[in-house]
Design a protein around this motif. Sequence first.
Motif: not given
Length: 99
Positions: A80-87
């Motif tokens: 549930x805590x998995x997240x994506x981000x873009x750098x």
Amino acid sequence: MTQQRIFPFRRVSVDHMVRGVTRVWWQLEPVFNDVGPYTFQLQYGRTGLRDTPDWKNIGSPVIDAYTATDSDWHEGGYDLLGHYRVVLKTANNTYSFYP
């Protein structure tokens, strides 16, 4: 307004598939004009915290493109805590967007 005050990302969206590839896509602000090329790296983290050191690169960086994919399947009910981000890396700066 000076260039340093313009945050490049307007929107980042994640399209989860039931089983298979997850597509992450983004839009930049029209007034953002930092020196290119624009190199984007998709990252995935399991803690749900913006500044945690657990971010891992997903795939190769994309240059001057506005979508990336994650072919690994993450079980949403168990992660549930998995997240994506873009750098984003430009010739002058590094920016990250955590939706």
